[in-house]
Structure formats: C-alpha cells, structure tokens
Motif scaffolding. Structure first.
Motif, short mmCIF file in Angstrom:
data_model
loop_
_atom_site.label_atom_id
_atom_site.label_comp_id
_atom_site.label_asym_id
_atom_site.label_seq_id
_atom_site.Cartn_x
_atom_site.Cartn_y
_atom_site.Cartn_z
N SER A 1 -7.30 2.44 3.02
CA SER A 1 -7.22 1.70 1.76
C SER A 1 -7.90 0.33 1.82
O SER A 1 -7.79 -0.39 2.80
CB SER A 1 -5.76 1.51 1.37
OG SER A 1 -5.65 0.66 0.25
N LYS B 1 0.82 -1.21 0.00
CA LYS B 1 0.00 0.00 0.00
C LYS B 1 0.86 1.26 0.00
O LYS B 1 0.52 2.26 -0.64
CB LYS B 1 -0.95 -0.02 1.20
CG LYS B 1 -2.03 -1.08 1.10
CD LYS B 1 -2.93 -1.09 2.33
CE LYS B 1 -4.03 -2.13 2.20
NZ LYS B 1 -4.91 -2.18 3.39
N VAL C 1 -7.36 -1.40 -1.17
CA VAL C 1 -6.77 -1.80 -2.44
C VAL C 1 -6.41 -3.29 -2.41
O VAL C 1 -6.03 -3.84 -1.38
CB VAL C 1 -5.52 -0.95 -2.73
CG1 VAL C 1 -4.41 -1.22 -1.73
CG2 VAL C 1 -5.01 -1.18 -4.15
N LEU D 1 -4.10 7.68 3.45
CA LEU D 1 -4.41 6.84 2.30
C LEU D 1 -4.26 5.35 2.63
O LEU D 1 -5.12 4.54 2.28
CB LEU D 1 -3.49 7.20 1.13
CG LEU D 1 -3.73 8.58 0.49
CD1 LEU D 1 -2.58 8.94 -0.44
CD2 LEU D 1 -5.06 8.58 -0.28
N TYR E 1 1.90 1.61 -3.48
CA TYR E 1 0.75 1.96 -4.33
C TYR E 1 0.41 3.45 -4.23
O TYR E 1 0.14 4.11 -5.24
CB TYR E 1 -0.45 1.11 -3.94
CG TYR E 1 -1.65 1.28 -4.84
CD1 TYR E 1 -1.75 0.56 -6.03
CD2 TYR E 1 -2.67 2.16 -4.52
CE1 TYR E 1 -2.84 0.71 -6.87
CE2 TYR E 1 -3.76 2.33 -5.35
CZ TYR E 1 -3.85 1.60 -6.53
OH TYR E 1 -4.94 1.75 -7.35
N TYR E 2 0.44 3.98 -3.01
CA TYR E 2 0.02 5.37 -2.80
C TYR E 2 1.18 6.37 -2.84
O TYR E 2 0.96 7.58 -2.76
CB TYR E 2 -0.73 5.51 -1.48
CG TYR E 2 -2.09 4.84 -1.51
CD1 TYR E 2 -3.13 5.36 -2.28
CD2 TYR E 2 -2.32 3.66 -0.81
CE1 TYR E 2 -4.38 4.74 -2.32
CE2 TYR E 2 -3.55 3.03 -0.85
CZ TYR E 2 -4.58 3.58 -1.60
OH TYR E 2 -5.80 2.95 -1.65
#
Length: 451
Positions: free
Chosen positions: A137, A25, A139, A133, A28-29
C-alpha cells in the motif's frame, strides 16, 4: 505467513511493528475482506479496544482507515473481545475489529477481526490477502473520512444475553476470580447478578500487567488464584486472559482443571434437550472429553486447533457447544463465538444443579494421564512429522493437525504451532508410568523442551 500477520489475528510489538500507519491501512483494506452479504449490512464495522494505553491511538487510526474507505464505524469503546463478537451480531454489522494483543505482554498490540455474525477472519480466509494489500500500500493515511462514526454501548444488552442460560441461582457460592488486570474487570455487573460472594484478584484495569502474565494456560499464572481459593474457602476460582476470551477453572481444593475436562463436564447441559447433537472439541483434548460427550448422548467431533476451525465446524454441524484445551469455550447461541463469562455461568449452574463440589464433579474425568502441551524448537518440522509417521506406523494415524498416533493405551499429537516457530506435543496414557515412558520416547525424537 510471517511478521505481524498471524494464523488467527494480527499481532506485534508497538510501535516497532504495529503502528498507527499500519492500523489505518488495516482499516482501509478491511473492506476488501467483506463479501456481498457482509456489505449488505452497511457497510458498517464494530470497533473496540482493550485497556493497553496504545490501544487508544491504534483504534483511532483504525477507525479513520475504515471511514476513509467508506465504511461506517460503531465504536463500542473499551471492552473484552467476546463483547466485540456480540456487538457484531447484535448490531447486525458487516464485521468487527478488536484492538488487542490478548494475553501477550504490555509491549504488544494487534487486531482480531470478524465478518458478519462474528464469522472469524483467519490467515487463509482474509489475513493473507490483507497482508499483501497492506504491504504493497501507498495509501495516504491523511485521507478524509467518507463515512460516519457513532458511539454505542452494548454492555447492557451483552449482560442480558450472557445471562440467558443462568438457570440456577441457589445456593449462594463463593467464587474467586483473577482478571490479571485485563478486560474481565468489566464483568463486575454480570458477576453481581450471579448470587455469588465475589473474591476479586488483580481486579484493576492495567495494560502493563503488573502482577503476572495474563495467560491462564500457564500454571505459574494460577498460583495466586489457587492460594486465594484455599485461603478464603471458595467453591471455585476462575482465571481470565488479557482480552477475556479464555477462562481456566480452579476447584475448591485449589487444583487447576484443564479446559478439555471442563468441556466434558459442561457437554451434558447442552445435550439434555438436544440428544444426538454434535459437541466439538480440539484434538489435544483427553479421551475423557470424547467419552463424556458420548455418555451424555452427544456426537463428539474432533477438530484441529484454532478458533476459526472450531467455529466453522460448529456452524457446519449446528453444534450447541465446543471447547478447546487453551480455555476457549464456544456457544452456538453466542454467534458461535467464545465467551469466558458464559463458560463460568455454565460451571456455576452445574455446581448448583448437582449440589456437588467441583473436584468431585471433575474426578471421573481425570481417568487418564496427560502431559499437557510441551513445546520444542525443531528446524525441520515437516521432516520430523514424516519421521514420526514412519516410526509409529503400527498405530492409528491421522493428519487432522500435524500428526496424531493412537494406540489402545496411549496416544500423542505433534503439530506445528500456528503462532510460533515450534512443534507442540500432547501425549496421554492410561497410567502415569506409561505416560512417562512414552514421553521419554518422544523426547528422544523432539529434543529438549523449550523453556
């Protein structure tokens, strides 16, 4: 700010707090922290890791997260944090992430992040946003990659870069170096170029740190190096931290040298050809550091503690050099980033150019009597700082970082830790007796020191 998201990095216990899912994560962010100028360079991010066993799976998850978001990855492998900073600038990347927990014990891991040209990502410049984030998340960590990955070795380029200011190779010196089983071990080929008789200590990569904590700021971690310097008759010793972005020096007598005095010692080398340049030092530093910069024709600029603040101020003033009490040394020609090996090179050149032993060079800077940094657990940090402001109102006060109060013959700073639930005290006086007297006064406010 709480949990694993810290003032300057992300750090916690693996796998209780730091997991592969968290790493994915973060990757990803991370793109959300990059601006247009960063993204224009790819987007591509340099990823590397330290020698801890769990750095390998965390780095893999991090790379997968970056690629799932369409950010290409340049993997430069197992290396020190300064080499990650160099890689970002040298490869003209959008940013970089080093998987490391620095000097923390083996069970910890984390992430140090930067943007283009090694501009640091701190809590107020991205980590806070990333925290939100990641925590919100949902995700899918199994997402397929949307960008490429390649491996690249930048060590040869980093070696030549670090040696640019290596201007004095004679006479041959004898140098003891303690890697604390951390990433400085990889500096062997650079040390081979310095014309030194190298005396290694704990010079094997081992992320369990079997010999001592990889934190040279604690004097107990210097004891073995000090003994080795004396036993082998070395000209100096150097102790690195776990990810090799900090260094502490020991003179030929085995005496530890506070990093603020090394800043004062090295400043003249940068001011010889750049009179009037700004040299940045953190506010825990001795009065002697400021005076040494002025005596060499520089402009001393005092900054709050922390690499993100130091680097921003150096960029703003186009400063060639800066240093912190914790052993970080910053170089404008190194993307304004810290480098322990470059600091060692500067010290060796100073020894050779002057022909004097390190203890003699530092002696004039030992003109005051500091306490070093002392930690206290105080429940009401803000209330304590307000109380100190009221009770020491006859001194010269500023609030650059916590509270600093200066008198003609002594000064102190009390600031909240950026990384731990503590207040930290630094005090300095013109005599040892006055230091002890004023230290006792401050202990009356702050209580018993931690540990």
């Amino acid at each position: 700010m709480a949990g694993i998201f810290k003032a300057y990095d992300i750090r916690g216990i693996y796998p209780d707090q730091i997991t592969e899912e968290i790493a994915f994560k973060i990757g990803y962010y991370f793109r959300d922290l990059l601006d247009e100028d960063d993204l224009a360079r790819g987007p591509v991010v340099v990823v590397s890791r330290d020698m801890r066993s769990h750095s390998t799976p965390l780095a893999e998850a991090l790379r997968n997260g970056l690629r799932a978001r369409g950010v290409a990855v340049i993997d430069i492998g197992v290396c020190d944090t300064p080499q990650n900073y160099f890689g970002v600038g040298h490869l003209k990347a959008s940013g970089g992430i080093q998987v490391t927990a620095s000097h923390n014990p083996a069970k910890y891991n984390g992430f140090k992040m930067s943007r283009r040209d090694a501009i640091p990502v701190a809590y107020d410049t991205g980590i806070e946003k990333l925290e939100g984030l990641v925590n919100r998340s949902a995700v899918d960590v199994g997402m397929a990659p949307q960008a490429d990955q390649r491996e690249e070795n930048v060590f040869a380029a980093y070696t030549e870069h670090a040696l640019k200011r290596f201007t004095s190779s004679e006479p041959r010196l004898k140098v003891a170096a303690d890697a604390a089983n951390g990433m400085a071990v990889i500096y062997g080929p650079i040390l081979d170029r310095l014309n030194i008789e190298f005396v290694p200590l704990y010079w094997e990569l081992d992320g369990t740190f079997p010999n001592h904590e990889a934190n040279p700021l604690k004097l107990e971690n210097l004891v073995d190096l000090q003994a080795l310097v004396i036993e082998k008759g070395c000209d100096c010793g150097v102790s690195f931290d776990g990810d090799a972005d900090r260094a502490m020096m020991v003179d030929e007598k085995g005496q530890a040298i506070a990093a603020d005095l090394i800043t004062g010692l090295l400043a003249p080398r940068f001011l010889r050809d750049e009179q009037g340049a700004a040299i940045i030092y953190d506010l825990r530093s001795s009065w002697a550091t400021k005076e040494a910069i002025e005596e060499a024709g520089g402009v001393p600029i005092r900054e709050r503690v922390g690499h993100s603040f130091m680097k921003a101020t150096m960029r703003r003033h186009n400063s060639p050099f800066g240093g912190e009490l914790a052993g970080h040394f910053y170089f404008r020609d190194n993307y304004t980033a810290d480098s322990s090996i470059m600091a060692l090179i500067e010290v060796l050149c100073t020894l050779r150019e002057t022909g004097k032993p390190l203890s003699e060079l530092v002696a004039p800077l030992r003109r005051y009597f500091p306490t070093g940094e002392i930690n206290f657990h105080v429940d009401d940090k803000e209330g304590m700082i307000r109380r100190l402001e009221k009770d020491f109102s006859d001194g010269e006060i500023d609030f650059v970082d916590g509270i600093t109060v200066q008198y003609d013959d002594w000064w102190f700073n009390v600031r909240p830790s950026n990384t731990e639930p503590l207040l930290r005290l630094v005090l300095e006086a013109r005599t040892a007796e006055l230091r002890e007297e004023k230290k006792a006064v401050l202990l009356g406010y702050l209580g018993e020191p931690e540990g």
